[in-house]
Design an enzyme around this catalytic site. Structure first.
Site, PDB file in Angstrom:
ATOM      1  N   ASN A  93      37.777  35.833  35.565  1.00  0.00           N
ATOM      2  CA  ASN A  93      38.592  34.671  35.902  1.00  0.00           C
ATOM      3  C   ASN A  93      37.962  33.302  35.695  1.00  0.00           C
ATOM      4  OD1 ASN A  93      41.227  35.480  36.794  1.00  0.00           O
ATOM      5  ND2 ASN A  93      40.209  36.612  38.410  1.00  0.00           N
ATOM      6  N   ASP A 153      49.607  36.239  33.926  1.00  0.00           N
ATOM      7  CA  ASP A 153      49.885  36.047  35.357  1.00  0.00           C
ATOM      8  C   ASP A 153      51.286  35.510  35.568  1.00  0.00           C
ATOM      9  OD1 ASP A 153      47.627  37.025  36.496  1.00  0.00           O
ATOM     10  OD2 ASP A 153      46.601  35.108  36.685  1.00  0.00           O
ATOM     11  N   ASP A 168      42.819  42.115  44.411  1.00  0.00           N
ATOM     12  CA  ASP A 168      41.715  41.323  44.955  1.00  0.00           C
ATOM     13  C   ASP A 168      41.763  41.250  46.488  1.00  0.00           C
ATOM     14  OD1 ASP A 168      39.652  39.569  45.174  1.00  0.00           O
ATOM     15  OD2 ASP A 168      40.596  37.945  44.042  1.00  0.00           O
ATOM     16  N   ARG A 192      37.794  28.201  39.867  1.00  0.00           N
ATOM     17  CA  ARG A 192      38.649  28.982  40.757  1.00  0.00           C
ATOM     18  C   ARG A 192      38.171  28.863  42.208  1.00  0.00           C
ATOM     19  NH1 ARG A 192      40.489  34.953  41.326  1.00  0.00           N
ATOM     20  NH2 ARG A 192      42.702  34.629  41.147  1.00  0.00           N
ATOM     21  N   TRP A 244      46.847  29.384  30.422  1.00  0.00           N
ATOM     22  CA  TRP A 244      46.967  30.339  31.520  1.00  0.00           C
ATOM     23  C   TRP A 244      48.459  30.447  31.884  1.00  0.00           C
ATOM     24  CZ3 TRP A 244      48.831  29.280  36.515  1.00  0.00           C
ATOM     25  CH2 TRP A 244      48.833  30.403  37.363  1.00  0.00           C
ATOM     26  N   LYS A 275      41.454  47.920  37.577  1.00  0.00           N
ATOM     27  CA  LYS A 275      41.873  46.663  36.930  1.00  0.00           C
ATOM     28  C   LYS A 275      40.625  45.799  36.828  1.00  0.00           C
ATOM     29  CE  LYS A 275      44.936  42.664  37.672  1.00  0.00           C
ATOM     30  NZ  LYS A 275      45.970  42.106  38.571  1.00  0.00           N
ATOM     31  N   ASP A 278      39.046  42.458  35.978  1.00  0.00           N
ATOM     32  CA  ASP A 278      39.460  41.064  35.822  1.00  0.00           C
ATOM     33  C   ASP A 278      38.280  40.186  35.402  1.00  0.00           C
ATOM     34  OD1 ASP A 278      41.118  38.852  35.922  1.00  0.00           O
ATOM     35  OD2 ASP A 278      41.843  39.270  37.950  1.00  0.00           O
TER      36      ASP A 278
HETATM   37  C1  GLA Z   1      43.744  37.037  38.362  1.00  0.00           C
HETATM   38  C2  GLA Z   1      44.662  38.133  37.893  1.00  0.00           C
HETATM   39  C3  GLA Z   1      45.717  38.420  38.921  1.00  0.00           C
HETATM   40  C4  GLA Z   1      45.058  38.802  40.223  1.00  0.00           C
HETATM   41  C5  GLA Z   1      44.102  37.715  40.651  1.00  0.00           C
HETATM   42  C6  GLA Z   1      43.288  38.140  41.854  1.00  0.00           C
HETATM   43  O1  GLA Z   1      44.397  35.810  38.390  1.00  0.00           O
HETATM   44  O2  GLA Z   1      45.230  37.815  36.664  1.00  0.00           O
HETATM   45  O3  GLA Z   1      46.565  39.455  38.480  1.00  0.00           O
HETATM   46  O4  GLA Z   1      44.384  40.019  40.056  1.00  0.00           O
HETATM   47  O5  GLA Z   1      43.196  37.371  39.630  1.00  0.00           O
HETATM   48  O6  GLA Z   1      42.382  37.198  42.246  1.00  0.00           O
END
Ligand code: GLA
Length: 752
Positions: A505, A573, A390, A466, A222, A501, A503
């Site tokens: 996670n 990120d 987010d 997370r 990451w 976007k 995502d």
């Molecule tokens: C991930 C994405 C970030 C952001 C966060 C929001 O880590 O890679 O760019 O959008 O989530 O929670």
């Protein structure tokens, strides 16, 4: 062993719908030729039964006497002799089997492994026939390269059958002649009346005929994705893989096998990219005769598929290219085909907007006023799209609630998403929204209503990710997929939203579905991917004007499969400019610049706490899909002016960065500076981005020799007005100094 009843499965498939120039079958010699502009892929049928891989590499016109000219010593085998010939004996232990199965003398890693109703796990495939046609068919339920007209590619399908079990395997090869690319995929058909428990069905096996190659792959973590790593091949198996039900940050489904002396512009390099976003393996197995088997496919670990009578299983696609002129040629071929024949939709060929994303500016702490202030400032300097990240939905103030509740959080956004989007539109900007659709928080209305919709095992603790309570929705269930499509569609229809976007996670753990029967539970990882792909297909079809950007904790699932739905991806990120040199350089081995999201962020950087000049951050981010991820309101007037200039400059070069050819002139992995050159398709504009990583006192200058220019033309530096001959720039070049840490230069040249 009881003999299975087999339906009529021996229909010979030998036919050629139309005459193909790229694919030829020499009936007399029993040899298949697949020709691209510069390469040939050759297979032979030995004794009417064994399909062998004979050559993939530089173009040849004919393969001479393959039966006598096999790349193996036959007399050294003791595993077993499958084939007796008047001249020689052969064993599949050593032969380059084009689609190896487990069960007889070939005891290397098989491409196919299954258990039959009898309990036997032995499969023996024999050649049955072939079909050649113009064009390329889509792969059912899966992302894949495509053609817009049948003249763009030709396809060969070779059928292999196991006469005892009723298994039929169809190997599909498409030749993109002009792109110098060959794609491969495989489908299994159960032509018996009994189910077949498939435990491994890889998409491609190929061979190298000596082991003097390096295993070159992209590895990381990451916020440190896709660093280039190279290791010499060894006898035994070298492998990268994923068991995370996502391709992941640690390894990408990309592999190159390159001569140790290969550079950016010379030496043999084989590039393989897997168009799949779930569990994968890419392996090179070197045997006792230094023959290298290259296997690529869905990871057999954690894979099962109960193939019922009549059912077809489609394995994903591998995209391959052979370059005789180093990594640069390999990458440009991947870039071209992925940009033009894997990415789809309205944004495939159009310039993407410069965006501002509020994540690093506010994290969860925002309200409508803060977002409007960020938008206003951004619009003033030329930003085209505001992305609200987010925290806009449910009751999301921290990471542990509300995923799945895709309704506006009225405490933060009292006028809703539509109210905010209208105000952004009034400013003359576009508006985009973050979602994490595959997830559900335990603390959410969705979870309270459907407590069994997540992936997990009743009675076992759920691995937290997370923060507590973030679970993955069970996309093997049609009703869950429908929910996601409907929930997102409702938001997208409710407001002026032109960007999403998407995502993802967390890794998927405790594999278990509340609805799959016991004997299909292990199908979950692949069924999850099929569910996800079906959701994405429905959404990109229903919202053709929306630009989708993928994300998985940064670049955790940035793979070729995703590009079919998302023409751009949040690369990492880690937004630090210097870290990004490594990440973007590695990513560019296979991914084109237009797909790589790259943003300027605040200093000290939030991930590595490094302070770099704003100019440097701008130049490095311009090497991708450009944007900002900071509160521009916090900048000085001078900095604001620099941002305005950066955006103006980017708009002048973005078409070249997005759609031109990339030449990597200096690698951050091999020295203390980096240089990337982009040449527009019409050769009229050239952009050089140069960065010093670490300065030294009294070192020599760095010679930057350009590539891909017209030798006899002249190029004008648009800033200084200096004019250079193309052959000068390519053969002498410019000398740049490395006198200051993190200093960058961006030069633009125009054809005179
Ligand atoms: C991930 C994405 C970030 C952001 C966060 C929001 O880590 O890679 O760019 O959008 O989530 O929670």
């Amino acid at each position: 062993m009881a003999v299975l009843k087999i339906k009529d499965r021996h229909k010979p498939a030998t036919k050629e719908r139309t005459l193909s120039m790229a694919i030829l079958f020499d009936k007399q010699e029993q040899i298949f030729y697949l020709h691209t502009k510069n390469t040939s892929y050759v297979m032979g049928v030995l004794h009417g039964k064994y399909l062998l891989h004979l050559h993939y590499g530089k173009k040849i016109h004919a393969y001479h006497n393959f039966v006598k000219n096999l790349p193996i010593h036959n007399d050294t085998t003791w595993c077993g002799v499958d084939i007796m010939d008047s001249d020689a004996i052969y064993s599949t232990e050593l032969l380059p089997m084009e689609y190896p199965t487990y069960g007889s003398a070939d005891l290397r890693t098989p491409a196919f492994h299954a258990e039959y109703e009898t309990g036997s796990a032995v499969t023996c495939l024999g050649y049955c026939g072939y079909e050649i046609y113009h064009g390329k068919e889509s792969l059912s339920g899966l992302p894949a390269t495509y053609v817009e007209s049948d003249s763009e590619a030709d396809t060969l399908e070779i059928t292999l059958v196991d006469s005892l079990t009723g298994l039929k395997i169809v190997l599909s090869y498409s030749v993109f002649e002009d792109y110098d690319v060959i794609t491969k995929s495989v489908r299994a058909v159960n032509e018996s009346v009994q189910p077949i428990d498939v435990q491994s069905i890889l998409s491609s096996t190929t061979y190298l005929f000596d082991k003097n190659y390096e295993f070159v792959h992209l590895t990381g973590a990451w916020a440190r994705e896709r660093h280039i790593q190279k290791q010499p091949l060894m006898n035994g198996t070298m492998q990268i893989d994923s068991k995370r039900v996502a391709s992941g940050h640690i390894h990408s489904p990309f592999l190159a096998l390159a001569r140790p002396w290969a550079t950016e512009n010379q030496g043999e390099v084989y590039g393989y990219s897997f168009v799949y976003s779930g569990n994968f393996i890419m392996q090179a197995e070197t045997n006792q005769q230094n023959l290298v088997r290259v296997n690529i496919g869905i990871n057999p670990f954690g894979f099962h598929w109960l193939l019922t009578p009549g059912e077809v299983f489609q394995a994903p696609e591998v995209v391959m290219t052979f370059s005789n002129s180093g990594f640069g040629t390999m990458s440009r071929r991947f870039h071209r085909i992925y940009r033009q024949r894997l990415c789809r939709g309205k944004y495939r060929d159009s310039e993407r907007p410069v965006l501002i994303n509020n994540w690093e500016a506010t994290y969860y702490d925002f309200d409508e006023e803060k977002i409007l202030n960020i938008a206003k400032k951004a619009h003033d300097v030329g930003v085209e799209l505001l992305v609200l990240d987010d925290g806009w939905y449910g009751k999301r103030d921290t990471g542990d609630s509300s995923l799945g509740d895709w309704r506006p959080y009225l405490k933060k956004l009292p006028n809703g998403i539509d109210g905010l989007a209208d105000k952004i539109a009034e400013m003359g900007m576009r508006f985009g929204l973050w979602f994490e659709p595959e997830m559900v928080s335990e603390n959410s209305d969705l979870f309270r209503t459907h407590p069994d919709w997540y992936i997990g095992i009743p009675g076992r603790p759920k691995t937290p990710a997370r923060g507590p309570g973030q679970l993955v929705l069970d996309l093997t269930r049609p009703e869950v997929c429908d929910y996601i499509v409907e929930a997102l569609s409702a938001v997208l229809r409710s407001a002026k939203i032109s960007y999403v976007k998407w995502d993802m996670n967390r890794n998927i753990t405790e594999i278990g579905s509340a609805t799959l029967p016991a004997n299909r539970q292990q199908e979950l990882p692949h069924r999850y991917m099929l569910g996800l792909y079906s959701i994405l297909e429905r959404l990109v079809t229903a919202f053709p004007d929306v630009l989708f950007e993928g994300c998985a904790g940064g670049g955790g699932r940035f793979d070729a499969g995703m590009l079919y739905y998302f023409p751009q991806y949040w690369t990492s990120d880690d937004t630090d400019a210097i870290e990004r040199l490594y990440i973007q350089h590695g990513t560019s081995l296979v991914m084109p610049a237009c797909t790589m999201g790259a943003h300027v962020s605040a200093v000290p950087n939030h991930q590595v706490h490094r302070t770099t000049p704003l100019q440097t951050r701008g130049h490095i981010a311009m090497a991708g899909q450009f944007g900002y991820e900071m509160d521009l309101g916090k900048l000085s007037e001078e900095e604001t002016e620099l941002v305005r200039q950066q955006i103006r400059q980017y708009k002048e070069i973005r078409s070249t960065i997005h759609f031109g050819d990339l030449y990597r002139l200096r690698s951050p992995f091999e020295g203390e500076n980096t240089a990337w050159e982009y040449v527009s398709a019409d050769l009229k504009q050239v952009v050089l981005i140069y960065c010093t990583i670490r300065a030294h006192v009294i070192t020599g200058m760095t010679q930057i020799r350009f590539e891909g220019l017209k030798e006899n033309a002249q190029y004008r530096n648009t800033e200084t007005g200096e004019i250079y001959d193309g052959d000068f720039l390519m053969n002498v070049g410019l000398y740049l100094s490395d006198s200051k840490d993190y200093a960058t230069k961006l030069m633009t040249f125009e054809l005179c």
